[in-house]
Motif scaffolding. Structure first.
Motif, PDB file in Angstrom:
ATOM      1  N   ARG A  50      47.240  59.232  72.427  1.00 21.08           N
ATOM      2  CA  ARG A  50      47.895  58.038  71.877  1.00 21.08           C
ATOM      3  C   ARG A  50      46.895  56.954  71.490  1.00 21.08           C
ATOM      4  O   ARG A  50      47.287  55.938  70.911  1.00 21.08           O
ATOM      5  CB  ARG A  50      48.904  57.497  72.888  1.00 21.08           C
ATOM      6  CG  ARG A  50      50.155  58.379  72.986  1.00 21.08           C
ATOM      7  CD  ARG A  50      51.133  57.873  73.997  1.00 21.08           C
ATOM      8  NE  ARG A  50      52.439  58.524  73.847  1.00 21.08           N
ATOM      9  CZ  ARG A  50      53.418  58.475  74.744  1.00 21.08           C
ATOM     10  NH1 ARG A  50      53.246  57.791  75.862  1.00 21.08           N
ATOM     11  NH2 ARG A  50      54.572  59.085  74.529  1.00 21.08           N
ATOM     12  N   HIS A  51      45.652  57.165  71.840  1.00 15.25           N
ATOM     13  CA  HIS A  51      44.572  56.242  71.461  1.00 15.25           C
ATOM     14  C   HIS A  51      43.493  57.079  70.778  1.00 15.25           C
ATOM     15  O   HIS A  51      42.446  57.382  71.363  1.00 15.25           O
ATOM     16  CB  HIS A  51      44.025  55.520  72.688  1.00 15.25           C
ATOM     17  CG  HIS A  51      45.023  54.641  73.380  1.00 15.25           C
ATOM     18  ND1 HIS A  51      45.999  55.136  74.225  1.00 15.25           N
ATOM     19  CD2 HIS A  51      45.207  53.290  73.339  1.00 15.25           C
ATOM     20  CE1 HIS A  51      46.733  54.130  74.683  1.00 15.25           C
ATOM     21  NE2 HIS A  51      46.276  53.008  74.156  1.00 15.25           N
ATOM     22  N   ARG A  52      43.768  57.427  69.533  1.00 19.43           N
ATOM     23  CA  ARG A  52      42.926  58.392  68.823  1.00 19.43           C
ATOM     24  C   ARG A  52      41.481  57.934  68.695  1.00 19.43           C
ATOM     25  O   ARG A  52      40.563  58.761  68.680  1.00 19.43           O
ATOM     26  CB  ARG A  52      43.492  58.673  67.424  1.00 19.43           C
ATOM     27  CG  ARG A  52      44.886  59.288  67.393  1.00 19.43           C
ATOM     28  CD  ARG A  52      44.970  60.621  68.104  1.00 19.43           C
ATOM     29  NE  ARG A  52      44.026  61.611  67.587  1.00 19.43           N
ATOM     30  CZ  ARG A  52      43.957  62.864  68.052  1.00 19.43           C
ATOM     31  NH1 ARG A  52      44.732  63.251  69.057  1.00 19.43           N
ATOM     32  NH2 ARG A  52      43.096  63.722  67.531  1.00 19.43           N
ATOM     33  N   GLU A  61      57.045  65.004  71.950  1.00 16.38           N
ATOM     34  CA  GLU A  61      57.105  63.914  72.916  1.00 16.38           C
ATOM     35  C   GLU A  61      56.950  64.482  74.324  1.00 16.38           C
ATOM     36  O   GLU A  61      57.626  65.438  74.698  1.00 16.38           O
ATOM     37  CB  GLU A  61      58.441  63.174  72.800  1.00 16.38           C
ATOM     38  CG  GLU A  61      58.516  61.882  73.597  1.00 16.38           C
ATOM     39  CD  GLU A  61      57.527  60.821  73.131  1.00 16.38           C
ATOM     40  OE1 GLU A  61      57.201  59.930  73.942  1.00 16.38           O
ATOM     41  OE2 GLU A  61      57.078  60.881  71.957  1.00 16.38           O
ATOM     42  N   LEU A  88      47.245  62.475  77.646  1.00 18.92           N
ATOM     43  CA  LEU A  88      48.284  61.789  76.874  1.00 18.92           C
ATOM     44  C   LEU A  88      47.775  60.438  76.373  1.00 18.92           C
ATOM     45  O   LEU A  88      47.966  60.087  75.201  1.00 18.92           O
ATOM     46  CB  LEU A  88      49.531  61.591  77.729  1.00 18.92           C
ATOM     47  CG  LEU A  88      50.645  60.739  77.096  1.00 18.92           C
ATOM     48  CD1 LEU A  88      51.145  61.372  75.799  1.00 18.92           C
ATOM     49  CD2 LEU A  88      51.799  60.551  78.078  1.00 18.92           C
ATOM     50  N   ALA A  89      47.112  59.688  77.244  1.00 16.43           N
ATOM     51  CA  ALA A  89      46.565  58.387  76.830  1.00 16.43           C
ATOM     52  C   ALA A  89      45.560  58.557  75.701  1.00 16.43           C
ATOM     53  O   ALA A  89      45.559  57.784  74.722  1.00 16.43           O
ATOM     54  CB  ALA A  89      45.914  57.692  78.025  1.00 16.43           C
ATOM     55  N   ASP A 148      57.149  53.372  81.489  1.00 13.35           N
ATOM     56  CA  ASP A 148      56.037  52.427  81.337  1.00 13.35           C
ATOM     57  C   ASP A 148      56.231  51.278  82.320  1.00 13.35           C
ATOM     58  O   ASP A 148      56.851  50.254  81.999  1.00 13.35           O
ATOM     59  CB  ASP A 148      55.973  51.888  79.909  1.00 13.35           C
ATOM     60  CG  ASP A 148      54.767  50.983  79.683  1.00 13.35           C
ATOM     61  OD1 ASP A 148      53.919  50.880  80.597  1.00 13.35           O
ATOM     62  OD2 ASP A 148      54.665  50.378  78.602  1.00 13.35           O
ATOM     63  N   GLN A 169      45.940  67.283  69.203  1.00 12.06           N
ATOM     64  CA  GLN A 169      46.862  66.158  69.029  1.00 12.06           C
ATOM     65  C   GLN A 169      48.230  66.504  69.602  1.00 12.06           C
ATOM     66  O   GLN A 169      48.538  67.665  69.870  1.00 12.06           O
ATOM     67  CB  GLN A 169      46.992  65.783  67.550  1.00 12.06           C
ATOM     68  CG  GLN A 169      47.429  66.901  66.637  1.00 12.06           C
ATOM     69  CD  GLN A 169      47.387  66.471  65.185  1.00 12.06           C
ATOM     70  OE1 GLN A 169      47.838  65.394  64.828  1.00 12.06           O
ATOM     71  NE2 GLN A 169      46.819  67.308  64.331  1.00 12.06           N
ATOM     72  N   LEU A 170      49.035  65.472  69.823  1.00  7.66           N
ATOM     73  CA  LEU A 170      50.387  65.668  70.350  1.00  7.66           C
ATOM     74  C   LEU A 170      51.220  66.479  69.374  1.00  7.66           C
ATOM     75  O   LEU A 170      51.202  66.230  68.168  1.00  7.66           O
ATOM     76  CB  LEU A 170      51.074  64.328  70.586  1.00  7.66           C
ATOM     77  CG  LEU A 170      50.722  63.556  71.863  1.00  7.66           C
ATOM     78  CD1 LEU A 170      51.422  62.203  71.845  1.00  7.66           C
ATOM     79  CD2 LEU A 170      51.106  64.345  73.093  1.00  7.66           C
TER      80      LEU A 170
END
Length: 396
Positions: A256-258, A377, A252-253, A14, A373-374
């Motif tokens: 992580r931002h459902r 990791e 991925l973003a 990050d 969904q994920l």
């Protein structure tokens, strides 16, 4: 002043908080590892990309004899030349592109994306996982560029390994073994394209290589064979790497931002702005270099002819003076003046096709797998300049 280590896994995971701290200290920082100044603000980065006193001035990789193919690709590249050579090359390449290739491919790309996304559902393993990079993000742009260039289906498996190996050369401090591998891949790619070009000269088709071979401008200029080879390789490497990483980083973003994922599922009309936001939010290309050809001042820093400077595109994309709440993913963000496709005369010639690829992938994912969904990791690649994932395991 704050700085960063481009090989630090924590930074690569990050980089944006570090960029924010650096930007607060100044728009331009001298980076010791890179040996050049880097820009942190959107204004300074845009100035680097647009200033006509800053150009792409290619310097052969040394020793020259050991990197003949790699240097050939860059000496003759649209990206690595300035006017008047750049003007001639871009006019010819844009003329060939202007024969309707992007629109020709639009429905085909949509069908391909749907087929590959369906493979995700079919490819879920015993643990309930499927790797989006392996099944969609990596193969889609290769297939698209291969279709654009007219590469026979039997040869398309050669392209991605060549591209992946060659682009390693853009990282800082690459080991000698990987540099040698990049040259070997470049040599094989050059040899292959010379054969393809010779074939298209004898038997032209509806592909871009045939049009590049045939394209002549108003002054009677044509691309040389080396320029044809360099153009085809640039389209693959730039088109493949950027699209793979926009899809990987972008999905991925969204995972992580459902709320933003659900927003896109509910409203496909947001696809155009979603594509732009995903390019901005986690830039697939983090650094782009320029060389001064005259005295230039960028944000108070003076450059003399021959001095280099780099725009940190990921930092520019998170500048709060341009993007309200830059750390927030907003798929409806508009306007969105990100620099992900560059700016000025080197603005990406393949940007319209890249947008179609990313949009088609997001459309297929939201239609076919709305509950995505994920599942694990994600695994991020260790490189800084070309930012992407090596694995993104999902479950439907």
């Amino acid at each position: 002043m704050t700085t960063f280590d481009p090989k630090d896994p924590a930074f690569i995971a990050d980089p944006y908080p570090v960029f924010a701290q650096m930007r607060a200290e100044g728009e331009v920082h001298q980076h010791a590892d890179f040996g050049l100044p880097v820009t942190l603000s959107h204004a300074a980065s845009a100035a680097v990309l647009r200033h006509r006193g800053l150009g792409r001035v290619w310097s052969d990789v040394k020793p020259v004899d050991a990197f003949a193919a790699f240097n050939l690709l860059h000496r003759n590249s649209l990206l690595e030349n300035e006017p008047p050579t750049h003007t001639r090359l871009r006019r010819l390449v844009a003329g060939a592109f202007g024969r309707g290739h992007v629109e020709r491919l639009r429905p085909w790309v949509g069908e391909l994306a749907t087929r590959l996304v369906d493979d995700v559902a079919a490819g879920i393993d015993a643990e309930g996982h499927a790797d989006l990079l392996e099944l969609v993000a990596a193969p889609l742009p290769v297939e698209v560029i291969a279709e654009l260039l007219g590469v026979p289906a039997a040869d398309r498996g050669l392209l991605q390994p060549w591209s992946n190996t060659i682009v390693k050369m853009y990282e800082f401090g690459l080991p000698d073994e990987q540099r040698a591998q990049a040259e070997k891949a470049a040599g094989e790619f050059v040899a292959y394209l010379r054969e393809l070009i010779a074939l298209r000269r004898k038997n032209p088709g509806s592909d871009l290589v045939s049009d590049l071979v045939a394209e002549t401008d108003a002054d009677g200029a044509k691309l040389t064979e080396d320029e044809l080879v360099a153009t085809a390789v640039l389209l693959l490497m730039a088109g493949h790497e950027a699209t793979v990483n926009v899809i990987g980083n972008g999905v991925l973003a969204l995972m992580r931002h459902r709320d933003q994922w659900q927003r896109l599922v509910d409203d496909p009309g947001l696809l155009p702005t979603a594509v732009e936001e995903l390019i901005r939010f986690d830039s697939p290309l983090q650094l782009f270099e320029r060389t001064a050809t005259t005295d230039v001042e960028i944000a108070g820093v003076t450059l003399r002819p021959g001095d280099k400077i780099a725009a940190l595109l990921g930092a520019a994309a998170h500048d709060p003076l341009v993007f309200a709440q830059p750390e927030v993913l907003d798929i409806g963000r508009s306007p969105n003046p990100h620099l992900g496709f560059g700016a000025g005369i080197h603005y990406c010639v393949g940007a319209p096709l890249a947008r179609i690829e990313v949009s088609a992938t997001l459309d297929a994912l939201t239609r076919r797998l709305p509950k995505l969904q994920l599942a694990a990791e994600p695994v991020r690649r260790a490189e800084f300049v070309i930012r992407g994932l090596s694995s993104l395991r999902l479950t439907a």
